[in-house]
Design an enzyme around this catalytic site. Structure first.
Site, PDB file in Angstrom:
ATOM      1  N   GLU B  54      51.151  64.180  61.900  1.00 52.75           N
ATOM      2  CA  GLU B  54      51.139  63.946  63.352  1.00 52.75           C
ATOM      3  C   GLU B  54      51.183  62.884  63.113  1.00 52.75           C
ATOM      4  OE1 GLU B  54      48.457  64.538  66.149  1.00 52.75           O
ATOM      5  OE2 GLU B  54      49.537  64.342  67.601  1.00 52.75           O
ATOM      6  N   LYS B 127      55.123  67.182  72.875  1.00 51.29           N
ATOM      7  CA  LYS B 127      54.136  67.391  72.759  1.00 51.29           C
ATOM      8  C   LYS B 127      52.834  67.960  74.141  1.00 51.29           C
ATOM      9  CE  LYS B 127      49.243  66.641  70.705  1.00 51.29           C
ATOM     10  NZ  LYS B 127      48.172  65.119  69.868  1.00 51.29           N
ATOM     11  N   CYS B 169      49.576  69.140  66.954  1.00 51.50           N
ATOM     12  CA  CYS B 169      47.963  69.672  66.541  1.00 51.50           C
ATOM     13  C   CYS B 169      47.150  69.606  68.544  1.00 51.50           C
ATOM     14  CB  CYS B 169      48.283  68.057  67.176  1.00 51.50           C
ATOM     15  SG  CYS B 169      46.445  67.296  66.420  1.00 51.50           S
TER      16      CYS B 169
END
Lengths: 333, 333
Positions: B54, B127, B169
Site C-alpha cells: 500500500e 479503498k 489494507c
C-alpha cells in the site's frame, strides 16, 4: 415501528465457561449419562456456563438417510430437555444442550437449548444453515431455522451469565451469522459441533481441514471483538451402524490415493476431531482440547475486555452498510 | 433492470503471483526505484501478476495529520501511474500498484491501480473502509470509495490472468467485503497493505496482532473458497519525520508496561511487520515472507482448484440470504 426487545441484563464482568467434549455411541442413555457427568465435572471446576457438543444424546445418525432415525427426535420441552433443565437448576448454572427437535409431525430441527439455573428452559436456537455432503446428510433430517422478521434468526439469548450468541456447527462457516449475532448484542459466540475427518483422507488434508475450522471461528472472534467457543464431539463413529457395531475404525480401504474420500460412495465413517476450544476477542486460543479423547475444558473469560479490544480495532465503526446490499443476493451476476 | 456487466474472460488454469515486500523512506524516487526493481525481479522469477504494498511510493505519511502531505497525491493517470503502465507493457504482465490519488482539488483516495501488459491502465479500486487510530490517521487524507449502485464498490477487475478482487489494507478486516468480491466473481483476493507494530507493545501483543491479521485473511480464503494474498511494507518508520530523519527505531520509551501503546500520545513510529503471504482456497499458507526484510515472494496458483474446494465445502450454496437483512444495519438495536 420496531417491537421493543428485552433489555440487556447488567453485564457480568467475568464468567467461567466449560466445554464437555465427549464421544457418543448408539445408546442414547449412555450418551446422556456422559453429558451429565461432564456438566457436573465442569461445574465442579467452577464453570457457570457449560456447552455440550451437537446432538450429544445420540450417535451422529446423519451419516445415513434412514427413516428410522426420526425416532430419535423429541419435543422441547421433552424428556431430554427436562433432564438438563433439572441439572441446570440443581447446579445453578447455565447449560447449552443440543437436541434433535420434533416441532410437529414431519417437522424437525437441529436445536440448541438453553437452561438457566432455576429459571429452567429459557430459550432455543434452531440451526439456520444446514449442511449436506457425503456423511453429513442433514438436509434430510433438519428444517432450517425460521426467519420471518428481524426478531427471529440470529438472536442472542439473555442468561444470568451474559447475552449468548448461540449457533450450531455448520453456522460456524458463515461470517454473516457471526456478524448478525454481534450486531444484536451477543457477548460471546458458542457453537455445539459435530465435525470430523474421513479416515481415508491424508494426514495433510486432515490437518488442513481442522486448521480451517479453527481459523474461521477465530476470525469471527477477531472481526467482531468477542470470545468464541466451540464444543465438538470426539471418537470414531462407523458409517453403517447396527446395534452390534463397535466404535472402531474399519481397516484402511484400498482406494487409489488420488480420489478424495468425498467422491467415493463407500461410507468410511467419521473420526470426530474434538479440538473444542475457547478463543478470546483477538482470536487468541485460551483453551484447546485434544483431538483424541473425552475432555473437559474450563476457562475464565473477562467479558469487559471485548470493549477494549473493539476500541483498539474499531471495525464496527467502519462497516460500509451503504455498500453491503449485494450480501442479500445469492450471487452478483 | 440491471446494466449488463463485462463478461468474464476465459478462466486461465494457472497464474504465477509475485509479491514485492519492501521498505519505504522519505524519498519517493528511492521507493519507486525499489518497487520497479522488485516487479522486475518477480517477473524474472515467472510472475505474470505482481502486487505491491500500500502507498509504496511514499513513507507511510498517515502517521501524522499534516497538510503538506497532500503534496504526495497524484492524478490517475499521472506520473507514477504512467511509470507502472510502461513497466507492465514492457514485461507483459499484470501489475497492481497503490497510489495516493488526487481525484479533484481537495478530494483524495487511497487507490489500487491495475495495469495489464500493453493494455496499460485497465482499472482501479478506491479503498472502501478507511481506518483511523493512533499512528494511522487515514480518515484525514482519504475519502472512502464510492458506492452509488451495484456496479460500483467491491467489483473485481478483469485482467488477462484472471478476475481480481482487489481491495486495500483495512478492507481486509471486513468479511462483508471479501464475500461481496466473491459473489461478483473474483477468482482471488489481493490486498496491498501497510500494517505494523507499535514498538512499545509487548512481544505477546505483537504476535497476537500479526497472527490475527493472517487469521482473518486466511478465513476469507476458507469461507469463500479462493486464494487470498496480501503484500505489506516492511521496516521501521519513525512517527515524526523530517528530511533528516533516519529510519531507525527510537530508544525504548519509559512508559509503564500496563498502559497500551494505543493510549499514549507520543508517537513511537511503526515497525511494519511484512509477513506478506499467499494462501490457498482452504486458507493454507502457500508462501510467507519474513517480518524482517525486503523480500520477493512468488508462487504458482491453480485457479481451477477453487471450484473443487467449493464443491467439497459448499458454503455458497447454503447462505441464508433471506435472513441477512440485519447486515445492512449499523447495529440491530
Amino acid at each position: 415501528m420496531t417491537t421493543p426487545r428485552p433489555r440487556k441484563p447488567p453485564m457480568k464482568e467475568t464468567m467461567t465457561l466449560g466445554l464437555v467434549q465427549h464421544a457418543c455411541n448408539h445408546e442414547p442413555s449412555d450418551n446422556i449419562k456422559k453429558s451429565i457427568e461432564g456438566v457436573r465435572s465442569a461445574a465442579q471446576q467452577g464453570a457457570n456456563l457449560v456447552l455440550l457438543p451437537e446432538l450429544h444424546s445420540t450417535r451422529y445418525f446423519c451419516q445415513q438417510e434412514l427413516i428410522d432415525n426420526f425416532a430419535y427426535a423429541e419435543t422441547i420441552p421433552g424428556p431430554t430437555s427436562d433432564r438438563f433443565s433439572q441439572l441446570a437448576a440443581e447446579l445453578d448454572i447455565v447449560i447449552v444442550a443440543s437436541i434433535f427437535e420434533r416441532r410437529a409431525p414431519g417437522l424437525y430441527h437441529n436445536t440448541a437449548v438453553v437452561f438457566d439455573g432455576k429459571r429452567g428452559l429459557i430459550g432455543k436456537y434452531r440451526k439456520m444453515h444446514i449442511p449436506d455432503d457425503p456423511d453429513y446428510y442433514e438436509k434430510y433430517y433438519f428444517t432450517p431455522g425460521d426467519y420471518e422478521s428481524e426478531k427471529q434468526g440470529f438472536q442472542p439469548i439473555n442468561t444470568s451469565v451474559g447475552r449468548l450468541g448461540i449457533m450450531v456447527c455448520w453456522d460456524q462457516w458463515f461470517p454473516e451469522a457471526a456478524r448478525l449475532m454481534t450486531l444484536a448484542g451477543a457477548e460471546l459466540l458458542l457453537y455445539p459441533t459435530a465435525i470430523g475427518w474421513d479416515p481415508q483422507d491424508t494426514d495433510i488434508e486432515k490437518e488442513k481441514q481442522c486448521d480451517a475450522w479453527l481459523t474461521v471461528q477465530r476470525s469471527h472472534a477477531i472481526c467482531n471483538g468477542l470470545p468464541v467457543a466451540a464444543c465438538n464431539r470426539i471418537g470414531f463413529e462407523p458409517g453403517i451402524t447396527t446395534r452390534n457395531t463397535t466404535n472402531t475404525p474399519p481397516p484402511k480401504a484400498p482406494f487409489p490415493k488420488e480420489i478424495p474420500a468425498q467422491k467415493r460412495n463407500t461410507p468410511s465413517g467419521i473420526q470426530f476431531w474434538g479440538s473444542s476450544f475457547i478463543a478470546g476477542p483477538q482470536g487468541e486460543i485460551i483453551a484447546l482440547a485434544s483431538d483424541k479423547a473425552d475432555e473437559i475444558v474450563v476457562a475464565k473469560l473477562d467479558l469487559t475486555h471485548s470493549e477494549t479490544v473493539r476500541q483498539t480495532w474499531p471495525f464496527l465503526r467502519d462497516r460500509r452498510i451503504d455498500a453491503y446490499g449485494g450480501l442479500l443476493k445469492r450471487y452478483r451476476d
